[in-house]
Design an enzyme around this catalytic site. Structure first.
Site, PDB file in Angstrom:
ATOM      1  N   GLY A 246      38.133  33.104  34.420  1.00 15.64           N
ATOM      2  CA  GLY A 246      38.425  34.031  33.331  1.00 15.64           C
ATOM      3  C   GLY A 246      37.270  34.840  32.787  1.00 15.64           C
ATOM      4  O   GLY A 246      37.477  35.701  31.923  1.00 15.64           O
ATOM      5  N   GLY A 282      37.181  34.128  39.651  1.00 10.49           N
ATOM      6  CA  GLY A 282      37.613  35.047  40.708  1.00 10.49           C
ATOM      7  C   GLY A 282      36.973  36.404  40.471  1.00 10.49           C
ATOM      8  O   GLY A 282      36.125  36.882  41.220  1.00 10.49           O
ATOM      9  N   ARG A 283      37.370  37.000  39.349  1.00 10.35           N
ATOM     10  CA  ARG A 283      36.898  38.343  39.015  1.00 10.35           C
ATOM     11  C   ARG A 283      35.375  38.421  38.937  1.00 10.35           C
ATOM     12  O   ARG A 283      34.766  39.378  39.413  1.00 10.35           O
ATOM     13  CB  ARG A 283      37.500  38.748  37.658  1.00 10.35           C
ATOM     14  CG  ARG A 283      37.305  40.186  37.300  1.00 10.35           C
ATOM     15  CD  ARG A 283      37.739  40.428  35.841  1.00 10.35           C
ATOM     16  NE  ARG A 283      38.988  39.818  35.500  1.00 10.35           N
ATOM     17  CZ  ARG A 283      40.176  40.429  35.568  1.00 10.35           C
ATOM     18  NH1 ARG A 283      40.255  41.690  35.952  1.00 10.35           N
ATOM     19  NH2 ARG A 283      41.272  39.795  35.235  1.00 10.35           N
ATOM     20  N   CYS A 349      56.041  57.992  43.287  1.00  8.76           N
ATOM     21  CA  CYS A 349      57.000  58.656  42.405  1.00  8.76           C
ATOM     22  C   CYS A 349      57.223  57.885  41.113  1.00  8.76           C
ATOM     23  O   CYS A 349      58.327  57.376  40.861  1.00  8.76           O
ATOM     24  CB  CYS A 349      58.317  58.830  43.145  1.00  8.76           C
ATOM     25  SG  CYS A 349      58.052  59.626  44.718  1.00  8.76           S
TER      26      CYS A 349
END
Ligand code: LLP
Length: 421
Positions: A246, A282-283, A349
């Protein structure tokens, strides 16, 4: 390092060209096409080593959260450093094993593990299951019985703290789906103690992602450590405390504290207790080490706003659409003249198909843009919406660019589909 790229410290502008660890991004775009994810091996290694080193002499295991960026070449780079891995599926386990990761250093998180995943993990000899409910504990016990193999477990407790991050990535609140209430955890440890098939290894928590403040960690650890103390008094001998991941990183709108500060707070909260500390970043490992390279297709002006329509889209990088995340976007070759704000949008789109804003002198067909801090939750969240093929992935290693994932082809896209008879 170059202050222009706070969000991506290994990026430099040299002679007008943007280089990641010496490799020119325009060369990479020409060689491999766009959109393409580009990661710096040294960046990944530096980030992992910084986290690991911040523990000093403390016994610890840094288990990279595979979901952040799961390319097997990235996992291999980390396995060579001695990293452990936090997985959430059988697919992630196979990736780790393929990359040469040590199963004994794998922790298995996630609220909905399936029987085949539990069995595969037991057979592989993983280090620990992070258990998220009584029902799951029973399922793990059953698998352990079937395989006649004891299962190492930790209960993921929900410390009920507000991590003050985007609600979609806050996971430590009492009313969320994650973990078990801290007051219910002791009963689960009693179950574990009673079973000859279960071994209590640790206590686990994870409060959320892109947490840019240290206070929620202090708060979560207070109750988690208190639980560990109560367990110790009851004779439940645990070996580790898993504090989850985190740690926040720099984006266009975030300047979190250095990762060392988070770890210092954790080490301080655990104090002299003899536990190994496990963390699941992770980040903080992959995020700043990667970027998404995209080409401008068209420039247009609508209602007074300038748009750069690019060849990457929300299916390639979902974070801006899903979390209103703000990634810095920079020109690979700067054009002269006054800059103005362009909305950088993809071809999908949906109005939500916006990648962010860039300050550019112009945006002409073929101009290259780099979307920074995209190494984590970039490719790993990419999809095929609008039947778009997913990008290639490249790792820069010592100035050389290596293709580590082929761009998906149209054939890949429809592989496995068939017409009615
Ligand atoms: N451990 C557990 C149990 C987790 O659920 C997560 C992330 C991590 C570790 C790693 O967290 P990190 O250190 O990377 O913050 N897609 C979102 C992030 C979702 C995070 C999910 N769990 C995003 O793009 O911001």
């Amino acid at each position: 390092m170059n202050a222009e790229f706070n969000a991506c410290p290994r990026l430099r502008r040299e002679g007008g060209r943007l280089r990641l660890d010496g490799a020119a991004l325009d060369d990479i775009a020409h060689q491999f096409g766009t959109p393409v994810y580009v990661y710096s091996r040294a960046g990944i290694e530096d980030n992992w080593r910084r986290i690991d080193a911040a523990f000093g002499a403390r016994d610890r295991l840094v288990c990279y959260a595979v979901k952040a960026c799961s390319n097997i070449a990235v996992l291999d780079v980390l396995a060579r450093l001695g990293s452990g891995f936090d997985i959430v599926s059988g697919g992630e386990l196979e990736r780790v094993l393929k990359a040469g990761g040590d199963p004994a250093k794998v922790v298995f998180s996630g609220v909905g593990k399936q029987m085949w995943e539990i069995e595969r993990a037991l057979r592989a000899g993983i280090g620990c299951f992070n258990v998220e409910s009584a029902a799951e504990l029973a399922q793990i016990e059953q698998a352990a019985g079937d395989l006649n193999r004891a299962a190492p477990v930790a209960v993921r407790v929900n410390p009920d703290v507000d991590a003050n991050t985007h609600p979609y990535i806050a996971t430590g609140l009492r009313d969320g789906k994650f973990g078990v209430g801290i007051d219910e955890a002791e009963a689960l440890y009693d179950e574990i103690q009673r079973s000859p098939l279960l071994e209590a290894r640790g206590v686990d928590c994870h409060i959320g992602s892109q947490v840019t403040d240290i206070a929620p960690y202090r708060e979560a650890l207070q109750s988690t450590v208190a639980l560990a103390d109560r367990l110790a008094r009851r004779g439940v001998g645990i070996e580790h405390l898993d504090i989850g991941g985190g740690f926040g990183i720099a984006y266009a709108d975030a300047g979190p504290p250095p990762v060392e500060d988070y770890i210092a707070a954790v080490v301080d909260a655990v104090g002299a207790r003899p536990y190994r500390i496990i963390t699941e970043p992770g980040r903080a490992v992959a995020g700043s080490a990667g970027l998404l390279l995209t080409s401008v297709l068209h420039r247009k002006r609508n209602g007074g706003a300038d748009f750069a329509v690019v060849d990457a889209a929300m299916n390639d990088l979902l974070r801006p659409a899903l979390y209103q995340a703000r990634h810095d976007i920079v020109a690979v070759r700067r054009r002269g003249g006054e800059t103005r704000a362009f909305n950088v949008v993809g071809p999908v789109c949906e109005s939500g198909d916006t990648l962010g804003r860039a300050h550019l002198a112009d945006a002409r067909r073929g101009d290259l843009l780099a979307i920074l801090s995209a190494g984590a939750y970039g490719f790993s969240m990419a999809g095929n919406y609008n039947s778009r093929t997913r990008p290639a992935e490249v790792i820069v290693d010592g100035g050389e660019a290596h293709l580590v994932r082929l761009r998906e082809s149209i054939q890949d896209l429809i592989e496995g589909e068939c017409l009615l008879p």
